[in-house]
Design a protein around this motif. Structure first.
Motif, PDB file in Angstrom:
ATOM      1  N   GLN A  18       0.827  -1.208   0.000  1.00 22.92           N
ATOM      2  CA  GLN A  18       0.000   0.000   0.000  1.00 22.92           C
ATOM      3  C   GLN A  18       0.866   1.265   0.000  1.00 22.92           C
ATOM      4  O   GLN A  18       0.571   2.219  -0.710  1.00 22.92           O
ATOM      5  N   LEU A  19       1.923   1.243   0.820  1.00 21.63           N
ATOM      6  CA  LEU A  19       2.825   2.407   0.852  1.00 21.63           C
ATOM      7  C   LEU A  19       3.456   2.640  -0.520  1.00 21.63           C
ATOM      8  O   LEU A  19       3.563   3.770  -0.995  1.00 21.63           O
ATOM      9  N   THR A  20       3.860   1.531  -1.156  1.00 25.70           N
ATOM     10  CA  THR A  20       4.526   1.631  -2.450  1.00 25.70           C
ATOM     11  C   THR A  20       3.545   2.109  -3.521  1.00 25.70           C
ATOM     12  O   THR A  20       3.862   2.973  -4.339  1.00 25.70           O
ATOM     13  N   ASP A  21       2.340   1.556  -3.500  1.00 26.11           N
ATOM     14  CA  ASP A  21       1.338   1.951  -4.498  1.00 26.11           C
ATOM     15  C   ASP A  21       0.875   3.392  -4.324  1.00 26.11           C
ATOM     16  O   ASP A  21       0.353   4.001  -5.257  1.00 26.11           O
ATOM     17  N   ALA A  22       1.063   3.929  -3.103  1.00 22.29           N
ATOM     18  CA  ALA A  22       0.609   5.299  -2.848  1.00 22.29           C
ATOM     19  C   ALA A  22       1.649   6.345  -3.233  1.00 22.29           C
ATOM     20  O   ALA A  22       1.403   7.542  -3.116  1.00 22.29           O
ATOM     21  N   LEU A  23       2.813   5.912  -3.697  1.00 21.50           N
ATOM     22  CA  LEU A  23       3.868   6.879  -4.027  1.00 21.50           C
ATOM     23  C   LEU A  23       3.406   7.848  -5.111  1.00 21.50           C
ATOM     24  O   LEU A  23       2.758   7.459  -6.074  1.00 21.50           O
ATOM     25  N   SER A  24       3.772   9.103  -4.930  1.00 17.52           N
ATOM     26  CA  SER A  24       3.438  10.110  -5.920  1.00 17.52           C
ATOM     27  C   SER A  24       4.631  11.043  -6.093  1.00 17.52           C
ATOM     28  O   SER A  24       4.992  11.725  -5.145  1.00 17.52           O
ATOM     29  N   PRO A  25       5.272  11.090  -7.263  1.00 18.65           N
ATOM     30  CA  PRO A  25       4.939  10.287  -8.436  1.00 18.65           C
ATOM     31  C   PRO A  25       5.153   8.802  -8.153  1.00 18.65           C
ATOM     32  O   PRO A  25       5.943   8.462  -7.294  1.00 18.65           O
ATOM     33  N   PRO A  26       4.430   7.941  -8.921  1.00 20.29           N
ATOM     34  CA  PRO A  26       4.606   6.502  -8.732  1.00 20.29           C
ATOM     35  C   PRO A  26       6.039   6.100  -9.087  1.00 20.29           C
ATOM     36  O   PRO A  26       6.660   6.729  -9.936  1.00 20.29           O
ATOM     37  N   HIS A  27       6.555   5.079  -8.423  1.00 23.87           N
ATOM     38  CA  HIS A  27       7.927   4.659  -8.712  1.00 23.87           C
ATOM     39  C   HIS A  27       7.951   3.987 -10.074  1.00 23.87           C
ATOM     40  O   HIS A  27       7.022   3.256 -10.406  1.00 23.87           O
ATOM     41  N   ASN A  28       9.003   4.242 -10.853  1.00 22.68           N
ATOM     42  CA  ASN A  28       9.112   3.450 -12.078  1.00 22.68           C
ATOM     43  C   ASN A  28      10.444   2.719 -12.201  1.00 22.68           C
ATOM     44  O   ASN A  28      10.796   2.228 -13.256  1.00 22.68           O
ATOM     45  N   TYR A  29      11.179   2.681 -11.122  1.00 22.40           N
ATOM     46  CA  TYR A  29      12.346   1.799 -11.034  1.00 22.40           C
ATOM     47  C   TYR A  29      12.676   1.618  -9.555  1.00 22.40           C
ATOM     48  O   TYR A  29      12.080   2.289  -8.697  1.00 22.40           O
ATOM     49  N   VAL A  30      13.606   0.717  -9.262  1.00 17.07           N
ATOM     50  CA  VAL A  30      14.125   0.565  -7.902  1.00 17.07           C
ATOM     51  C   VAL A  30      15.656   0.574  -7.953  1.00 17.07           C
ATOM     52  O   VAL A  30      16.209   0.155  -8.964  1.00 17.07           O
ATOM     53  N   PRO A  31      16.346   0.984  -6.916  1.00 20.44           N
ATOM     54  CA  PRO A  31      15.810   1.580  -5.699  1.00 20.44           C
ATOM     55  C   PRO A  31      15.140   2.938  -5.987  1.00 20.44           C
ATOM     56  O   PRO A  31      15.585   3.664  -6.876  1.00 20.44           O
ATOM     57  N   TRP A  32      14.093   3.237  -5.250  1.00 22.52           N
ATOM     58  CA  TRP A  32      13.359   4.511  -5.409  1.00 22.52           C
ATOM     59  C   TRP A  32      13.528   5.267  -4.105  1.00 22.52           C
ATOM     60  O   TRP A  32      13.146   4.765  -3.043  1.00 22.52           O
ATOM     61  N   ILE A  33      14.106   6.450  -4.198  1.00 19.94           N
ATOM     62  CA  ILE A  33      14.514   7.172  -2.994  1.00 19.94           C
ATOM     63  C   ILE A  33      13.704   8.449  -2.811  1.00 19.94           C
ATOM     64  O   ILE A  33      13.498   9.202  -3.773  1.00 19.94           O
ATOM     65  N   LEU A  34      13.228   8.661  -1.602  1.00 22.39           N
ATOM     66  CA  LEU A  34      12.573   9.919  -1.242  1.00 22.39           C
ATOM     67  C   LEU A  34      13.452  10.632  -0.225  1.00 22.39           C
ATOM     68  O   LEU A  34      13.911  10.008   0.734  1.00 22.39           O
ATOM     69  N   VAL A  35      13.669  11.909  -0.445  1.00 22.47           N
ATOM     70  CA  VAL A  35      14.426  12.701   0.526  1.00 22.47           C
ATOM     71  C   VAL A  35      13.482  13.757   1.083  1.00 22.47           C
ATOM     72  O   VAL A  35      12.865  14.499   0.312  1.00 22.47           O
ATOM     73  N   ASN A  36      13.355  13.765   2.381  1.00 22.22           N
ATOM     74  CA  ASN A  36      12.356  14.617   3.037  1.00 22.22           C
ATOM     75  C   ASN A  36      10.989  14.476   2.363  1.00 22.22           C
ATOM     76  O   ASN A  36      10.298  15.459   2.097  1.00 22.22           O
ATOM     77  N   GLY A  37      10.625  13.253   2.064  1.00 24.96           N
ATOM     78  CA  GLY A  37       9.303  12.956   1.520  1.00 24.96           C
ATOM     79  C   GLY A  37       9.145  13.199   0.027  1.00 24.96           C
ATOM     80  O   GLY A  37       8.051  13.030  -0.516  1.00 24.96           O
ATOM     81  N   LYS A  38      10.218  13.627  -0.649  1.00 27.75           N
ATOM     82  CA  LYS A  38      10.102  14.018  -2.053  1.00 27.75           C
ATOM     83  C   LYS A  38      10.998  13.177  -2.943  1.00 27.75           C
ATOM     84  O   LYS A  38      12.121  12.861  -2.578  1.00 27.75           O
ATOM     85  N   HIS A  39      10.489  12.833  -4.110  1.00 25.50           N
ATOM     86  CA  HIS A  39      11.340  12.181  -5.104  1.00 25.50           C
ATOM     87  C   HIS A  39      11.504  13.080  -6.313  1.00 25.50           C
ATOM     88  O   HIS A  39      10.526  13.526  -6.908  1.00 25.50           O
ATOM     89  N   THR A  40      12.762  13.360  -6.686  1.00 22.83           N
ATOM     90  CA  THR A  40      13.039  13.985  -7.987  1.00 22.83           C
ATOM     91  C   THR A  40      14.242  13.258  -8.567  1.00 22.83           C
ATOM     92  O   THR A  40      14.987  12.605  -7.829  1.00 22.83           O
ATOM     93  N   ASP A  41      14.453  13.398  -9.873  1.00 20.52           N
ATOM     94  CA  ASP A  41      15.628  12.775 -10.498  1.00 20.52           C
ATOM     95  C   ASP A  41      16.903  13.285  -9.848  1.00 20.52           C
ATOM     96  O   ASP A  41      17.848  12.531  -9.606  1.00 20.52           O
ATOM     97  N   ALA A  42      16.927  14.587  -9.559  1.00 23.33           N
ATOM     98  CA  ALA A  42      18.140  15.190  -9.001  1.00 23.33           C
ATOM     99  C   ALA A  42      18.446  14.632  -7.610  1.00 23.33           C
ATOM    100  O   ALA A  42      19.587  14.287  -7.307  1.00 23.33           O
ATOM    101  N   LEU A  43      17.422  14.537  -6.762  1.00 25.08           N
ATOM    102  CA  LEU A  43      17.640  13.994  -5.417  1.00 25.08           C
ATOM    103  C   LEU A  43      18.091  12.538  -5.477  1.00 25.08           C
ATOM    104  O   LEU A  43      18.971  12.109  -4.744  1.00 25.08           O
ATOM    105  N   GLN A  44      17.452  11.795  -6.383  1.00 22.84           N
ATOM    106  CA  GLN A  44      17.797  10.377  -6.529  1.00 22.84           C
ATOM    107  C   GLN A  44      19.270  10.211  -6.925  1.00 22.84           C
ATOM    108  O   GLN A  44      20.000   9.431  -6.335  1.00 22.84           O
ATOM    109  N   THR A  45      19.687  10.976  -7.925  1.00 18.32           N
ATOM    110  CA  THR A  45      21.064  10.871  -8.415  1.00 18.32           C
ATOM    111  C   THR A  45      22.057  11.275  -7.338  1.00 18.32           C
ATOM    112  O   THR A  45      23.064  10.613  -7.104  1.00 18.32           O
TER     113      THR A  45
END
Ligand SMILES: *[C@@H]1O[C@H](CO)[C@@H](O)[C@H](O)[C@H]1NC(C)=O
Ligand SMILES: *[C@@H]1O[C@H](CO)[C@@H](O)[C@H](O)[C@H]1NC(C)=O
Length: 250
Positions: free
Chosen positions: A191-218
């Motif tokens: 449920q936690l994974t399905d609720a991701l916004s934006p939805p994950h489209n690869y793994v590992p999928w990283i959120l920093v302070n609750g946020k995912h962006t390409d820049a934060l991930q890299t």
């Protein structure tokens, strides 16, 4: 690699062992009580005892991953765990093992299908149960790190427990893994994974302070230690000021 922390502790104990109460405890127990840590002068390197007053919110990092995905293992073992050992008092980590798995309700019980097959489902389940049953992240994360850094993730549960959480019963973890509790916990991860916004489209999928962006991930995947130091808005811990600390990690 999984002996990294212990090796560091043992070295520390040997080099500082000629004063104060006798340090004659086995290295794997040194951080398990304040008394042993002080006797062996390792309290500064036991994350559990190394709390400073917190002036600001910790930098939070959520990792959505799968137990057998090579990129996930690499990030967890070479970036996330070593950084956390140094910066645990300014970081808040959430691990969600599930990733690209899928679930299906089969007459009231959840069935899971994992990208890397059944062993991965088992690894995800073991790690989920460890996180829940050990309660203390200072206990569960080293065990998970140990499993992920070993040749076979699922085969090493027992050895890793003995090394990093010797008071925990293997049977307790196993009963969670095969029982209703694990089933419910894994459904929650779904449920936690399905609720991701934006939805994950690869793994590992990283959120920093609750946020995912390409820049934060890299940034997280290439220079996590520096990123956490920079993002923390309170007074920087000594490890962040010490230019050598980061290079000691890898
Ligand atoms: C850490 O994150 C969890 C959820 O991800 C949150 O519930 C908890 O309050 C956070 N802890 C701190 C100290 O910020
Ligand atoms: C799962 O299936 C059972 C019966 O097969 C049903 O009673 C239950 O409501 C379902 N649960 C969910 C969350 O869909």
């Amino acid at each position: 690699m999984h002996c990294w922390l212990l090796a560091a502790l043992a070295l520390w104990a040997v080099s500082g062992g000629d004063s104060l109460p006798a340090c004659n405890y086995p290295p794997k127990l040194l951080c398990s009580s304040w008394k042993m840590a002080v006797a062996c002068q390792v309290e500064k390197v036991c994350p559990k005892f190394y709390h400073r007053p917190q002036a600001a919110n910790p930098v939070s990092l959520s990792l959505y991953y799968e137990s057998l995905c090579p990129g996930c293992r690499n990030f967890l073992v070479t970036q996330l765990f070593p950084t956390w050992v140094m910066l645990s008092d300014i970081m808040n980590i959430t691990l969600v093992p599930y990733g690209n798995a899928q679930e299906k309700n089969v007459s009231g019980k959840w069935q899971f299908k994992c990208q890397h097959g059944e062993p991965e489902c088992k690894g995800n389940m073991i790690e989920t149960c460890l996180l829940y049953q050990l309660k203390d992240f200072f206990q569960s994360f080293p065990v998970i790190f140990c499993m992920e850094s070993a040749g076979s993730v699922v085969e090493n549960l027992e050895a890793c427990l003995q090394l990093y959480a010797p008071t925990v019963q293997l049977a307790e973890i196993k009963s969670c893994v095969t029982g209703d509790l694990g089933n419910k916990l894994m459904h929650h991860n779904a449920q936690l994974t399905d609720a991701l916004s934006p939805p994950h489209n690869y793994v590992p999928w990283i959120l920093v302070n609750g946020k995912h962006t390409d820049a934060l991930q890299t940034r997280a995947q290439t220079a996590l230690f520096r990123m956490v130091c920079e993002m923390y808005t309170g007074e920087k811990p000594d490890a962040c000021k010490d230019a050598g600390a980061e290079s000691q990690l890898l």
